[in-house]
Design an enzyme around this catalytic site. Structure first.
Site, PDB file in Angstrom:
ATOM      1  N   ASN A  12       0.915  -1.189  -0.119  1.00 31.39           N
ATOM      2  CA  ASN A  12       0.068  -0.026   0.043  1.00 31.39           C
ATOM      3  C   ASN A  12       0.867   1.294   0.143  1.00 31.39           C
ATOM      4  OD1 ASN A  12       1.003  -0.324   2.715  1.00 31.39           O
ATOM      5  ND2 ASN A  12      -0.846   0.484   3.419  1.00 31.39           N
ATOM      6  N   LYS A  13       2.064   1.183   0.441  1.00 29.04           N
ATOM      7  CA  LYS A  13       3.060   2.267   0.245  1.00 29.04           C
ATOM      8  C   LYS A  13       3.403   2.826  -1.061  1.00 29.04           C
ATOM      9  CE  LYS A  13       3.631   2.084   4.748  1.00 29.04           C
ATOM     10  NZ  LYS A  13       2.848   3.196   5.697  1.00 29.04           N
ATOM     11  N   ASP A  14       2.967   2.282  -2.082  1.00 30.80           N
ATOM     12  CA  ASP A  14       3.068   2.955  -3.235  1.00 30.80           C
ATOM     13  C   ASP A  14       2.183   4.158  -3.387  1.00 30.80           C
ATOM     14  OD1 ASP A  14       4.686   0.731  -4.142  1.00 30.80           O
ATOM     15  OD2 ASP A  14       3.360  -0.005  -5.781  1.00 30.80           O
TER      16      ASP A  14
END
Length: 350
Positions: A52-54
């Site tokens: 999810n850090k994208d």
């Protein structure tokens, strides 16, 4: 994105960054057998950087470019347990920036190797020191930022764009994918951007949605949520990456979170392996922590038959091959014992 001229269908993407977001919602079955309620996983490993850090990496860098903070040839600096670093390295690579990462030593070797493979310069810093210690990854990143000209420190723990990224993407996706039927969100809290951004959006749609944060034993977040006081006696070393903190991130909106529940290193490791084997979803350590919280909540009979519960699985199991998916590592931690022993298929060499 480029489109087929005849029928408008998408055939190719301009670059890998176009694949960020729009991750699938998957119904959980075997791992929640016998549970009360309906359970769905938001599987963030479908992002190109496998986490999810994208979302925050792309959003923060895009905003910095629009504001003129980032210019061609500049250097991006960040503190990370691994996933944010990989996403920043990937975005930097595509956009043409240098990337320097200060990484916690409890990050898996797999994560550290992946950061290096994406062209980032990596500083591995001791995990079990205070945030104020000059060797901590927070202080190392700050020092590098002060020393390197034309550098930008992302500072995800204290950057409200972290929340905004999920408010604009993850939250709306969850609402749309559930047709507004979501009753509970279960999400791990580290920097707090994911849970806070999702909570803000979802509660604007329906204030009755319960937001449940997952914290680690050894972290201060649950106690701070309940008392609004930082209790340093809560702090001790733990193994789960990307979850919990020994400081209070301003990127966490504690008012939008209804409750926190704590999970252990051992239970979270076993539960990640259970999800993988029962659902065929190769999930990471933090995903195991989120699922473990769900198991504990079910034991407390928190859910009703018609509840629609969404759990965020933040990243992919490939980041943890040398940790929770390694029999040797699990044994060294004492995680295979009389009360929590797994029947495993041994590897045989012919």
């Amino acid at each position: 994105m480029e489109k087929n001229k005849s029928n408008g269908e998408i055939k190719v993407y301009e670059n890998v960054l176009s694949l960020i977001g729009s991750t699938p919602m998957i119904r959980l079955e075997k791992v929640v057998e016998g549970f009360t309620g309906n359970f769905y996983a938001k599987f963030e490993a479908f992002n190109p950087g496998h986490s999810n850090k994208d979302r925050i990496a792309l959003h923060i860098i895009d905003q910095a470019e629009k504001k003129g903070i980032l210019k061609p040839g500049d250097t991006i600096i960040e503190t990370t347990s691994g996933n944010t670093g990989f996403s920043l390295a990937m975005v930097s690579l595509i956009k043409g920036y240098e990337c320097i990462l200060a990484v916690s030593s409890k990050s898996s070797k797999d994560k550290i190797n992946m950061l290096h493979s994406m062209g980032a310069k990596v500083y591995v810093c001791p995990a079990n020191v205070s945030a104020e210690d000059s060797r901590s990854y927070f202080q190392v990143a700050k020092t590098l930022h002060n020393e390197i000209k034309n550098s930008v420190y992302i500072n995800q723990y204290f950057n409200n764009l972290n929340i905004e990224a999920h408010y604009k993407t993850t939250g709306p996706e969850i609402w749309d994918q559930t047709d507004g039927r979501i009753t509970h969100l279960v999400a791990c809290s580290g920097t707090g951007g994911t849970i806070s951004g999702c909570a803000k959006y979802l509660k604007e749609q329906n204030s009755d949605i319960e937001i449940i944060g997952v914290d680690a034993y050894g972290s201060v977040l649950k106690k701070y949520h309940e008392t609004r006081e930082l209790d340093t006696d809560e702090i001790y070393p733990y193994l789960i990456e990307g979850l919990g903190k020994n400081l209070i991130p301003t990127a966490t909106d504690f008012d939008s979170i209804d409750i926190f529940i704590k999970v252990s290193d051992e239970d979270s490791a076993h539960t990640a392996r259970e999800v993988t084997r029962k659902e065929g979803l190769f999930v990471g350590y933090t995903s195991g922590a989120a699922m473990q919280a769900l198991k504990q909540l079910n034991q407390e009979e928190r859910f009703k038959e018609d509840d629609f519960v969404v759990i965020i699985f933040p990243d992919h199991g490939s980041r943890y091959l040398s940790k929770i998916y390694s029999e040797d590592w699990m044994n060294k931690q004492g995680f295979f014992n009389f009360s929590n022993q797994e029947a495993t298929n041994k590897i045989e060499y012919i």
